[in-house]
Design an enzyme around this catalytic site. Structure first.
Site, PDB file in Angstrom:
ATOM      1  CG  ASP A  21      14.999  31.189  30.351  1.00 54.74           C
ATOM      2  OD1 ASP A  21      14.590  32.276  29.898  1.00 54.74           O
ATOM      3  OD2 ASP A  21      14.697  30.090  29.838  1.00 54.74           O
ATOM      4  CG  ASN A  69      18.066  37.073  24.243  1.00 56.07           C
ATOM      5  OD1 ASN A  69      18.749  36.982  25.253  1.00 56.07           O
ATOM      6  ND2 ASN A  69      17.125  36.162  23.952  1.00 56.07           N
TER       7      ASN A  69
HETATM    8  C1  IPE Z   1      18.835  32.427  27.237  1.00 55.02           C
HETATM    9  O1  IPE Z   1      17.486  32.579  27.448  1.00 55.02           O
HETATM   10  C2  IPE Z   1      19.496  33.777  27.139  1.00 55.02           C
HETATM   11  C3  IPE Z   1      19.541  34.525  28.382  1.00 55.02           C
HETATM   12  C4  IPE Z   1      19.145  34.105  29.546  1.00 55.02           C
HETATM   13  C5  IPE Z   1      20.128  35.852  28.279  1.00 55.02           C
HETATM   14  P1  IPE Z   1      16.452  32.513  26.236  1.00 55.02           P
HETATM   15  O2  IPE Z   1      15.101  32.663  26.819  1.00 55.02           O
HETATM   16  O3  IPE Z   1      16.830  33.493  25.197  1.00 55.02           O
HETATM   17  O4  IPE Z   1      16.682  31.047  25.672  1.00 55.02           O
HETATM   18  P2  IPE Z   1      15.792  30.146  24.742  1.00 55.02           P
HETATM   19  O5  IPE Z   1      15.418  30.981  23.555  1.00 55.02           O
HETATM   20  O6  IPE Z   1      14.560  29.764  25.503  1.00 55.02           O
HETATM   21  O7  IPE Z   1      16.623  28.971  24.399  1.00 55.02           O
HETATM   22  C1  IPE Z   2      15.414  35.744  30.499  1.00 58.37           C
HETATM   23  O1  IPE Z   2      14.038  35.689  30.618  1.00 58.37           O
HETATM   24  C2  IPE Z   2      15.895  37.130  30.171  1.00 58.37           C
HETATM   25  C3  IPE Z   2      16.401  37.294  28.794  1.00 58.37           C
HETATM   26  C4  IPE Z   2      16.559  36.320  27.944  1.00 58.37           C
HETATM   27  C5  IPE Z   2      16.734  38.636  28.377  1.00 58.37           C
HETATM   28  P1  IPE Z   2      13.089  35.504  29.361  1.00 58.37           P
HETATM   29  O2  IPE Z   2      12.768  36.853  28.819  1.00 58.37           O
HETATM   30  O3  IPE Z   2      13.700  34.585  28.370  1.00 58.37           O
HETATM   31  O4  IPE Z   2      11.824  34.859  30.025  1.00 58.37           O
HETATM   32  P2  IPE Z   2      10.948  33.659  29.455  1.00 58.37           P
HETATM   33  O5  IPE Z   2      11.885  32.533  29.167  1.00 58.37           O
HETATM   34  O6  IPE Z   2      10.281  34.159  28.221  1.00 58.37           O
HETATM   35  O7  IPE Z   2      10.014  33.343  30.555  1.00 58.37           O
HETATM   36 MG    MG Z   3      13.626  32.562  28.083  1.00 59.53          MG
END
Ligand code: IPE
Ligand code: IPE
Ligand code: MG
Length: 245
Positions: A21, A69
């Site tokens: 993340d 997602n």
């Molecule tokens: C969790 O990250 C999913 C992945 C890393 C693929 P998210 O960014 O989607 O999680 P939330 O929404 O902050 O809980």
């Molecule tokens: C994790 O990074 C990747 C996916 C969930 C696909 P994020 O896209 O959630 O990055 P933040 O949490 O918005 O910084």
């Molecule tokens: Mg995230």
């Protein structure tokens, strides 16, 4: 490479699960678009896969795209699918003897991505080192719902007796049935939550959260997480005296 003196190579967790993340925030910090962060994150995947394989990790499960997602802006989802397509190349896997697998609702992925993934699974099937698993269109609630449905069908068809349903029955129907439960779960990016990842499987995993955004999580950070893991005493419900034997 780097130094590994602070970790015991005899006690490397067999299965490390990672919630990768912080790509978006990493990019934003530099005034760049979120897709820039995802690209940088993809580079980190290669670095961490190589280091984990080198350290002797047997299974590495990476949360790459969750069921939830799909609710992101369409342009971001499209960009992530394109990135996935571009990044699945066998070079890193063959070079490091890594077997590639996926878990999740594969049918929801674009067909071209599915084809690319399946070719990679086929071509690396004979590799005998670490297995690297991407969780794609994955969530625990999806997985457990699927398992419940399959078990119900078996009961209905008379193949399974209700009395015989056990934790093992459930496990057998999870997409992770071919691997042991995670010993260590890592989440980068500062949030302290599981976001629907491996909820059943992490019942007794050690949890490690760090503020580092995923694109900055490199070899030294991985070793730090493993060092933390090695300091824990895993009791599985028993007392410390019992575990110490
Ligand atoms: C969790 O990250 C999913 C992945 C890393 C693929 P998210 O960014 O989607 O999680 P939330 O929404 O902050 O809980
Ligand atoms: C994790 O990074 C990747 C996916 C969930 C696909 P994020 O896209 O959630 O990055 P933040 O949490 O918005 O910084
Ligand atoms: Mg995230």
């Amino acid at each position: 490479m780097g130094d590994t003196c602070n970790i015991d190579l005899e006690r490397i967790p067999a299965h490390i699960a990672i919630i990768m993340d912080g790509n978006g925030r990493w990019a934003k910090q530099q005034g760049k678009p979120r897709s820039f962060g995802h690209q940088a994150g993809a580079q980190t995947v290669h670095v961490i896969a190589e280091e984990a394989a080198r350290l002797g990790v047997k299974y590495l499960t990476l949360y790459t795209f969750s069921t939830e997602n799909w609710n992101r802006p369409e342009a971001e989802v499209t960009a992530l699918m394109k990135l996935l397509f571009d990044q699945i190349e066998e070079e890193t896997f063959m070079k490091n003897n890594i077997r590639f697998r996926i878990i999740g609702e594969e049918e929801r992925l674009p067909e071209k991505v599915q084809e690319r993934l399946n070719l990679c699974i086929e071509h690396t099937a004979g590799n005998t080192g670490m297995t690297m698993i991407l969780a794609l269109s994955y969530s625990s609630r999806w997985e457990l719902t699927e398992a419940a449905r399959q078990i119900a069908v078996e009961v209905k068809e008379g193949k399974l007796d209700v009395q015989d349903i056990s934790a093992e029955t459930v496990e057998k129907h999870l997409s992770t049935s071919f691997m042991p439960d995670p010993d260590l779960l890592i989440r980068t990016g500062g949030e302290v939550r599981l976001s629907n990842y491996l909820l059943w499987q992490c019942a007794y995993s050690e949890l490690y959260f760090c503020d580092t955004f995923w694109p900055d999580f490199k070899e030294a950070e991985l070793r730090k997480a493993i060092a933390y893991y090695q300091q824990r005493e895993r009791r599985f419900g028993k007392t410390s005296e019992q575990v110490m034997g």
